[in-house]
Scaffold this active site. Structure first.
Site, PDB file in Angstrom:
ATOM      1  CG  HIS B 108      -1.968  -1.075   1.180  1.00  0.00           C
ATOM      2  ND1 HIS B 108      -2.816  -1.265   0.113  1.00  0.00           N
ATOM      3  CD2 HIS B 108      -2.266  -2.049   2.077  1.00  0.00           C
ATOM      4  CE1 HIS B 108      -3.602  -2.322   0.356  1.00  0.00           C
ATOM      5  NE2 HIS B 108      -3.276  -2.815   1.538  1.00  0.00           N
ATOM      6  CG  ASP B 147      -2.877  -8.471   0.361  1.00  0.00           C
ATOM      7  OD1 ASP B 147      -2.017  -8.761   1.210  1.00  0.00           O
ATOM      8  OD2 ASP B 147      -3.935  -7.863   0.629  1.00  0.00           O
ATOM      9  CG  HIS B 149      -6.466  -5.577   1.818  1.00  0.00           C
ATOM     10  ND1 HIS B 149      -5.861  -6.551   2.572  1.00  0.00           N
ATOM     11  CD2 HIS B 149      -7.549  -5.164   2.534  1.00  0.00           C
ATOM     12  CE1 HIS B 149      -6.538  -6.723   3.700  1.00  0.00           C
ATOM     13  NE2 HIS B 149      -7.570  -5.897   3.704  1.00  0.00           N
ATOM     14  CG  ASP B 236      -4.914 -10.409   2.989  1.00  0.00           C
ATOM     15  OD1 ASP B 236      -4.609 -10.832   1.855  1.00  0.00           O
ATOM     16  OD2 ASP B 236      -4.597  -9.287   3.401  1.00  0.00           O
TER      17      ASP B 236
END
Lengths: 560, 448
Positions: B108, B147, B149, B236
């Site tokens: 991120h 991931d 996200h 995740d």
């Protein structure tokens, strides 16, 4: 008071007697590999001739190849393994020996049972083992070091249905993480268990017959000793005690905190170990037995097939180094050797110098070479091999994985201060090697018996490791496999964890007949983790390790 | 069997805060599982020692405001440095592929960094990619972000770079942080079509993810022919992850990695520390090393119990068709865009740092250059967590920039300093591998 050290090597068995810090006598006999005990006793008897009163013998320490030889010669009866691998790597990865049985039953890293045992399956496996008349059984479950309920149950079932068999469960052989190494450690313990008991009986009987009441210890691969009686369940720990004896000998002769390399240069091979700030370096993955990593703690060791009697040859105009076939020519051997090359090039006057010169000249003449040039080239080859092996060991140490920020930030490079030479061929080779590496060297009149010295004065070592999970309310102890519950689990702190470890160490020290040494124990591992579930703390996990490191008995303050 | 390099750095002494998902405990059970399996004892697994990266390695990818030391702990240097250790191992041919199980994560973190967003301060993959391009001269690289996200940081960093293909599949941004990663985000004007997002419905299972992998990601990779495939390997998507809502399994992750066959994988998120990570990490290692993973199963997994959300297959088919079209027609679009744009493309954006609660404003400008990717400038203003307000100007020269862009960018750096409007002025010169930091308050320049 007398201290006796006996080191059984592949070729020779060495022994020394120490009295008030002096080495007062030594003995050397050829090792009879088919009867190790007799080699030990012959050497012991040689030494006893120098003892005025046997009651004054305080301690006898033996470094023996009994277990090493048994495994190497594949002389042991077969053992069966019952494995509970749960889920993960393929079962084939865990197979060891000829008789592996994989059964149901699985436990996770926090000790939770994730799959139940099948009693009928276990019973049929036991029957199968019994039918084959296999009398040694190892039971190893994944994460049994976190919960050994399954192992204990299977052990009980075997005792009930097949009482003649020896059962070893991995949580009591070596209660550490690494299922694969627990399998190997349990397997080799099973293979050598009865033979080790026999060895202990023989030694006990022999000592009684000689009216010796001194405490008797066995040297372990980690450079520490263990009382003969306490060693019953840990035969594998005696493996590779020979190289450990040399390393401890090197440290005993120097007794300071420098960074050293210990080279034990015999006729056939050279053993290399590292000493960092006065402490021998451990192999990070434990002793390797028949290509299997184990939980046996051992010094980091490199063995090269090069020794003082390595034979120099010529093949298609190229100089070759071959394995030992005879003594050096200067000691009456038939072939030119590395020792002869040193003798010629550096005028060392070892043995019969003329013979070294003569045999190298004969070889050189065949290819029209200058004998000194030939000797120089051969020596260079040896030096390069040794240098490379030493550098590789540094690099390996510098590359060991680290798991914490502070370890990475504080990681060190290995700066070599000195080379310590041990063994018959050390006097010739070490000074040249040290000057090539640009460091000091150390040789002593006792270098040839340093292994027996290291054996005689090594102190007992012990290592205890607790995994404590206050969330699951249990703790387990390496090496005993003890599983206990935590009182006061809500407020349990790192200090509590440490004092629990000290208590367990105190008990173990009693069992091992080494009271007093617990005061020298240091924590080598203290980790604590908060177990957070849903943003609040539901427990703590501690890993604490307490160890009496390799060192020397208090009586030993150095060689005079 | 393949030789797999492994760097396991659990940072057992580092946390964002004691109860934060990014805490000491995160890789504890992974350690237990990997050690108990004895994976590191396998002859084809080579374990590497972590190392600190250098400040310069970070500056090759980031503008850290005001400087690198301001927000980074040693743990960040080690997580990034460890990826570089494995990159070296890979390019020195010591291993066939490599997996960095490191924390803290990075995907991120964006080009300019004022603090921590999405648990990330610096972008481990981007730092590694820039390092590899500089040291080993690679050009075409693919980063696949697995991931849950959206990898918005990595997307932003390579948004204008057609040589770095970025593909991210993730739980739909309308339902999860960071709220981006939609199919419309396709790349800057000259890199259009090399930024491929695949937003997935919540509760997508192994089936859906493998379907997208086989029918969209693999065909694109086949065409792109990258010299290196990097897996930005979050864990995740697992059905037990507490922060997301997907239904992937450990076996699913293993299969994903055996099909994708990344050259280097770097751990990103994944916060189901006890019921997912130990098994997913083991699965990824086994897949990368070519070990049979059919015996791998996490305790809570019941085959057949997790089912695809209704209508997912039709949804996925649509996305696959759309994104294939966007990728395979990209050259036409880029040439149209080049005609319609002037000399510079300007943009205003805002970046929110959730962890540190920072609102950053940016004015970006990209030179549309006929000969190269064009140099980029970013004017950035943010009040940082400690209350300090920074207005900074960042100039970035791409690694394969043309002479004219290099010259213009270096002149701009001098002019901006003279203008006196900023607290800090930065020049990231990837061509010469020099990184200038000019502090106007001190009237002093640091060059790395």
């Amino acid at each position: 008071m007398y201290l006796i050290g006996i080191d059984v090597g592949g070729t020779f068995t060495d022994g020394i007697i120490m009295k008030s810090g002096n080495i007062t006598a030594s003995a050397k006999n050829a090792t009879n590999n088919s009867d190790i005990s007799s080699s030990i006793l012959t050497t012991l008897d040689n030494l006893l001739a120098y003892v005025s009163d046997k009651k004054l013998i305080e301690r006898v320490v033996i470094s023996t190849t009994t277990v090493t030889n048994l495994i190497a010669t594949k002389g042991a009866e077969p053992a069966a393994l019952i494995l509970l691998p749960g889920y993960g790597l393929p079962n084939s990865f865990y197979e060891l020996g000829e008789n592996c049985y994989f059964i149901k039953g699985s436990i996770d890293f926090r000790g939770n049972i994730t799959e139940e045992l099948s009693v009928s399956e276990i019973k049929s496996v036991i029957e199968n083992i019994q039918v084959q008349n296999i009398k040694r059984i190892g039971v190893i479950g994944k994460f049994s070091n976190r919960n050994n309920e399954h192992e204990l149950y299977i052990e009980k079932l075997i005792r009930e249905t097949y009482p003649e068999a020896l059962v070893l469960i991995s949580s009591q052989v070596s209660n550490q993480l690494n299922f694969k190494r627990r399998i190997a450690t349990t397997y080799y313990t099973a293979l050598t268990y009865f033979e080790w008991q026999n060895f202990i009986e023989q030694i006990n009987k022999a000592l009684i017959a000689r009216d010796i009441s001194a405490e008797v210890h066995i040297l372990k691969a980690d450079g520490g000793t263990i009382a003969l009686e306490a060693s019953r369940n840990y035969p594998c720990q005696t493996i590779y005690s020979g190289p450990a004896a040399s390393t401890m000998g090197g440290v005993a002769l120097t007794k300071d905190s420098k960074n050293s390399v210990v080279l034990d240069i015999g006729g056939t091979t050279t053993d290399i170990s590292l000493v960092i700030e006065g402490e021998p370096l451990y192999a990070s993955k434990g002793a390797i037995i028949e290509d299997n990593y184990t939980h046996v703690e051992a010094f980091s060791l490199t063995t090269l097939p090069i020794g003082g009697d390595s034979k120099i040859g010529l093949l298609n105009n190229e100089i070759t180094l071959d394995s030992r076939q005879d003594f050096a020519a200067c000691f009456g051997g038939k072939y030119p050797t590395i020792t002869d090359a040193f003798n010629l090039l550096y005028d060392l006057k070892i043995g019969d110098y003329q013979k070294s010169e003569e045999i190298l000249r004969q070889l050189a003449i065949k290819e029209n070479l200058d004998p000194k040039k030939l000797a120089e080239t051969a020596i260079n080859m040896v030096m390069e091999s040794l240098e490379n092996a030493i550098k590789e060991m540094f690099t390996r140490w510098e590359m060991e994985p680290l798991y914490k920020v502070w370890e990475v930030v504080n990681s060190r490079k290995f700066v070599l201060h000195r080379i310590i030479g041990i063994g018959a061929a050390a006097n010739a080779i070490i000074p040249v090697l040290a000057s090539r590496l640009g460091v000091n060297h150390f040789l002593s009149q006792y270098s040839p018996v340093a292994n027996a010295l290291g054996t005689a004065v090594a102190r007992p070592t012990i290592n205890i490791n607790l995994h404590i999970d206050t969330g699951e309310n249990f703790y387990s102890v390496y090496p005993t496999g003890y599983l206990g519950q935590i009182k006061n689990s809500r407020n349990f702190s790192l200090e509590d964890a440490k004092s629990l470890a000290r208590n367990h160490l105190a008990e173990l020290v009693k069992e091992h007949n080494m009271e007093g040494y617990e005061e020298d124990a240091v924590f080598y591992l203290t980790e604590q983790f908060n177990v957070i579930r849903g943003y609040s703390t539901s427990g703590k996990i501690f890993d604490v390790g307490l160890q009496v490191k390799p060192g020397f008995i208090p009586e030993f303050t150095g060689v005079k | 069997m393949r030789k797999t390099g492994l760097l396991f750095f659990p940072a057992f002494d580092w946390a964002i805060s004691p109860t934060h998902p990014e805490r000491e405990e995160r890789l504890l059970y992974t350690r237990d599982q990997l050690f108990e399996e004895g994976i590191m004892d396998l002859p084809n697994i080579v374990e590497y020692r972590p190392a600190l990266c250098e400040t310069k390695d970070i500056l090759r990818a980031h503008f850290c405001v005001p400087n690198v030391e301001a927000h980074l702990t040693e743990a960040h240097f080690i997580a990034a440095g460890s990826s570089l250790v494995l990159a070296d191992a890979y390019f020195n041919k010591e291993v066939d592929n490599a997996f960095a199980i490191v924390r803290p994560p990075g995907h991120h973190a964006m080009t300019v960094t004022h603090g921590n967003r999405g648990f990330c301060n610096i972008n481990n993959e981007s730092i590694m990619v820039e390092y590899i391009r500089k040291k080993y001269g690679l050009k075409k690289i693919a980063i696949i972000d697995t991931d849950v996200h959206h990898g918005d940081g990595t997307q932003e960093m390579f948004y204008n770079d057609p040589d770095v293909l970025f593909i991210s599949f993730h739980q739909d941004g309308r339902t999860l942080y960071p709220g981006t990663g939609f199919v419309e985000e396709l790349g800057g004007p000259i890199a259009y079509g090399t930024n491929i997002n695949i937003p997935l419905m919540p509760r997508t299972t192994d089936y859906g993810i493998h379907y997208v992998l086989e029918h969209l990601i693999m065909p694109i990779l086949e065409d792109f022919q990258p010299e290196l495939i990097v897996n930005s390997a979050g864990q995740d998507n697992h059905f037990t992850d507490p922060l997301a809502d997907m239904a992937f399994s450990a076996q699913g992750y293993a299969k994903l990695n055996s099909i994708l066959a990344p050259d280097i994988a770097v751990l990103e998120g994944g916060y189901s520390v006890e019921t997912a990570l130990p098994y997913v990490n083991a699965g990824i290692i086994m897949a990368m090393a070519g070990i049979d993973y059919s015996n791998l199963k996490e305790p809570g997994f019941v085959p057949g119990k997790l089912t695809e959300p209704p209508g997912n297959k039709e949804y996925l088919d649509k996305i696959i068709e759309l994104q294939k079209h966007n990728y395979f027609t990209r050259y036409e679009v880029v040439s149209e865009l080049r005609k319609s744009l002037g000399d510079y493309k300007k943009e205003y954006t805002r970046v929110f740092y959730d962890t540190d609660y920072i609102h950053e404003e940016q004015k970006q400008q990209l030179r549309i250059c006929p000969d190269c990717l064009g140099f980029k400038t970013i004017g950035s203003t943010a009040q940082q967590r400690n209350g300090k307000l920074y207005t900074v100007f960042c100039i970035s020269i791409p690694i394969y920039a043309c002479d004219s862009c290099q010259k213009l960018a270096r002149e701009a750096y001098k002019d901006i300093i003279k203008s006196g409007h900023y607290d800090m002025v930065y020049l990231q010169d990837k061509v010469t591998d020099n990184y200038h930091i000019y502090d106007l308050a001190k009237d002093g320049e640091l060059i790395f």
